[in-house]
Design a protein around this motif. Structure first.
Motif, mmCIF file in Angstrom:
data_model
loop_
_atom_site.group_PDB
_atom_site.id
_atom_site.type_symbol
_atom_site.label_atom_id
_atom_site.label_comp_id
_atom_site.label_asym_id
_atom_site.label_seq_id
_atom_site.Cartn_x
_atom_site.Cartn_y
_atom_site.Cartn_z
ATOM 1 N N LEU A 1 11.767 58.405 -8.484
ATOM 2 C CA LEU A 1 11.448 59.098 -7.247
ATOM 3 C C LEU A 1 10.052 59.696 -7.357
ATOM 4 O O LEU A 1 9.757 60.467 -8.270
ATOM 5 N N VAL B 1 14.838 65.116 -3.294
ATOM 6 C CA VAL B 1 15.911 64.875 -4.253
ATOM 7 C C VAL B 1 17.244 64.708 -3.542
ATOM 8 O O VAL B 1 18.049 63.831 -3.882
ATOM 9 N N ARG B 2 17.499 65.523 -2.525
ATOM 10 C CA ARG B 2 18.742 65.417 -1.759
ATOM 11 C C ARG B 2 18.889 64.008 -1.155
ATOM 12 O O ARG B 2 19.954 63.399 -1.224
ATOM 13 N N ARG C 1 17.415 61.185 -2.154
ATOM 14 C CA ARG C 1 17.533 60.154 -3.184
ATOM 15 C C ARG C 1 18.927 60.168 -3.833
ATOM 16 O O ARG C 1 19.403 59.140 -4.318
ATOM 17 N N ALA C 2 19.574 61.320 -3.839
ATOM 18 C CA ALA C 2 20.879 61.439 -4.498
ATOM 19 C C ALA C 2 21.945 60.589 -3.831
ATOM 20 O O ALA C 2 23.012 60.360 -4.417
ATOM 21 N N LEU D 1 19.328 61.331 -11.921
ATOM 22 C CA LEU D 1 18.307 61.172 -10.891
ATOM 23 C C LEU D 1 16.984 61.641 -11.497
ATOM 24 O O LEU D 1 16.817 62.821 -11.802
ATOM 25 N N GLY E 1 12.740 61.880 -11.356
ATOM 26 C CA GLY E 1 11.587 61.887 -10.460
ATOM 27 C C GLY E 1 10.338 62.196 -11.242
ATOM 28 O O GLY E 1 10.383 62.673 -12.387
ATOM 29 N N LEU F 1 17.172 73.227 -7.110
ATOM 30 C CA LEU F 1 17.785 71.897 -7.205
ATOM 31 C C LEU F 1 19.303 71.980 -7.100
ATOM 32 O O LEU F 1 19.941 71.126 -6.473
ATOM 33 N N VAL G 1 19.695 66.067 -12.512
ATOM 34 C CA VAL G 1 18.361 65.817 -11.959
ATOM 35 C C VAL G 1 17.318 66.206 -13.002
ATOM 36 O O VAL G 1 17.350 67.319 -13.539
ATOM 37 N N LEU H 1 13.110 66.079 -13.307
ATOM 38 C CA LEU H 1 11.817 65.811 -12.691
ATOM 39 C C LEU H 1 10.715 66.114 -13.700
ATOM 40 O O LEU H 1 10.751 67.146 -14.371
#
Length: 508
Positions: free
Chosen positions: A90, A105-106, A108-109, A118, A120, A137, A146, A148
């Protein structure tokens, strides 16, 4: 142009069979030439009108219709595993707040995730109005891990589910910097080797499509062994100098590895690179080691950034490596960090590199040339980080990304991207060095511009000309760079790329 007598001085090397490149231009507005390639090297260059009598019967000819041929380009600083992975992650690089990233993020989840995490890449919180935090997050993705990674690779932002996955339950913020960041990312589930290698192969072919014929790979790990294995599986699209990290130094010495020595059983495409060492952190995380404190942080030691490796340890590591033929490459971004690195080179008296050299004291500029230290710099960082530098290095940016001053002081520059920090595309760096802007704004500190000829050489490991006897590592462009504006330079149309006499992009 060279004469036929020059052919006898060419040295043979491994590569494809003889090939003639007809109707090429080796300089702006110059006459058409014909280039003969054999055994991986350039064995002759003639004016087009004189080439007919030199053409051996049966040797193939490829008509380049007046296109420009230049020495193949290198990216002198890549984290290729990270870059290959970032191409699938992402992308949050263009978002301007923690909340905007959380919303991305929401969205892409809802999609399928690799390894259940997930991931990014690309956030830059140095100018954000709000702070990245695990709670931000957790509010949008409470149950899916997640992770990132910041644009500069020095910070990881994790939610609570991801912190639990790597055994960091109870971390106060989910924002992990420097060593803590590296440890957290290393603890995440790894993709299968086959997946990693496929992504890296795709990334290398994409690089070849932009004229890249070689990289220095600073990916963390046993990089030398990894690349030797990949080379054994088939011809690589680019040459690779694979870096050594301190945790692998003893093993490298035991194996007799030396910087520049090939490790791919005669192919000569993969070589041992430098020993990667760190003096400090980064600008975006405000951990680059500087003489002056960062604004708003008072004047405590922490407000000046961090010193990753103590001076005595740095000198000891450099001295041990140099004694065994492994040249150091020292990460240094802040002005104090660069002084520390140069002092270490002066103490050890060895060849090597300083990576980034983003903020320099005037007194340190001539030391690069005096000590024979290469400045491995990333011109795209100057245009990407201009706003962050204006805030956090206020009043000092006249000596930030000071490429013009380094050149004037006699330093050797080699350009890279630091991919995935910026894209693995040398033309973006060349345009940034020449124009000192990456958008429609006027040039930022235009006194630090680099002339185009010097920028091309810095992107080709110092090669300025296509010459008889050189390896046939070439890039063919549809536009002569010396006739291109900045927009065209950034998007330079690459017609073909050749590595050791074989096409890696373009004609089959």
């Amino acid at each position: 142009m060279t004469s036929t007598a020059d052919v006898s001085t060419a040295t043979a090397g491994a590569g494809a069979g003889p090939l003639w490149l007809a109707r090429v231009r080796l300089g702006a507005g110059g006459p058409l030439a014909r280039v003969r390639v054999a055994d991986g090297r350039i064995t002759g260059i003639w004016a087009e009108e004189d080439a007919g009598r030199q053409l051996a019967s049966g040797e193939p000819v490829f008509d380049l219709a007046g296109r420009t041929v230049l020495p193949g380009l290198w990216d002198a600083h890549v984290h290729l595993g990270e870059w290959a992975a970032a191409r699938t992650r992402l992308d949050v690089s263009g978002l301007d707040s923690a909340r905007a990233v959380a919303e991305a993020v929401r969205e892409r989840a809802q999609e399928a995730l690799d390894d259940g995490v997930l991931t990014g890449f690309g956030f830059r919180d140095g100018l954000w109005p709000d702070a990245p935090h695990k709670d931000v997050l957790d509010a949008v993705v409470p149950h899916v891990p997640v992770a990132l990674v910041s644009q500069d690779l020095h910070t990881a932002w994790l939610n609570s589910a991801c912190l639990a996955l790597i055994g960091r339950v109870g971390h106060p913020s989910g924002l992990l910097r420097e060593h803590e960041c590296l440890e957290a990312l290393a603890a995440l589930p790894e993709a299968p080797v086959e997946t990693v290698d496929r992504r890296i192969e795709e990334a290398c072919r994409a690089a070849a499509a932009r004229g890249v014929t070689g990289i220095i790979d600073f990916q963390y790990g046993d990089t030398v062994t990894e690349w030797a294995r990949r080379s054994a599986a088939g011809p690589l699209p680019v040459r690779v100098d694979a870096a050594v990290y301190p945790s692998y130094l003893d093993a490298a010495i035991e194996r007799g590895l030396r910087t520049g020595s090939p490790v791919d059983e005669g192919a000569g495409v993969v070589r041992v690179g430098p020993l990667k060492l760190f003096t400090d952190g980064s600008l975006n995380t405000r951990t680059a080691l500087c003489r002056d404190p960062y604004p708003g942080l008072g004047d405590t030691p922490e407000a000046h950034g961090i010193q990753e490796t103590g001076t005595e340890e740095l000198v000891a590591l450099m001295r041990r490596a140099a004694a065994h033929g492994i040249e150091p490459a020292v990460h240094a971004i802040g002005d104090h960090a660069n002084t520390v690195a140069l002092d270490a080179f002066e103490a050890v008296r060895c060849r090597g590199r300083i990576e980034h050299a983003q903020l320099l004291s005037a007194a340190d500029l001539p030391r690069f040339a005096a000590l024979g230290v290469t400045a491995g710099v990333q011109p795209r960082h100057a245009t990407d980080d201009r706003d962050i530098a204006d805030r956090h290095w206020a009043g000092r940016t006249d000596r930030a990304f000071a490429y013009g001053d380094l050149l004037a002081a006699g330093a050797r520059l080699e350009f890279g991207s630091d991919a995935p920090v910026s894209p693995l595309d040398p033309w973006l760096g060349i345009a940034s060095a020449v124009g000192r802007t990456g958008d429609e704004r006027p040039a930022w500190h235009p006194e630090q511009r680099v002339p185009l000829a010097a920028a091309l050489a810095a992107s080709a490991r110092g090669r300025r000309l296509v010459r008889v006897g050189d390896p046939a590592d070439l890039v063919v462009t549809d536009v002569d760079p010396r006739e291109a504006d900045l927009t065209t330079l950034r998007a330079m149309p690459v017609f073909a790329t050749m590595l050791g006499g074989r096409w890696t992009h373009g004609p089959a």
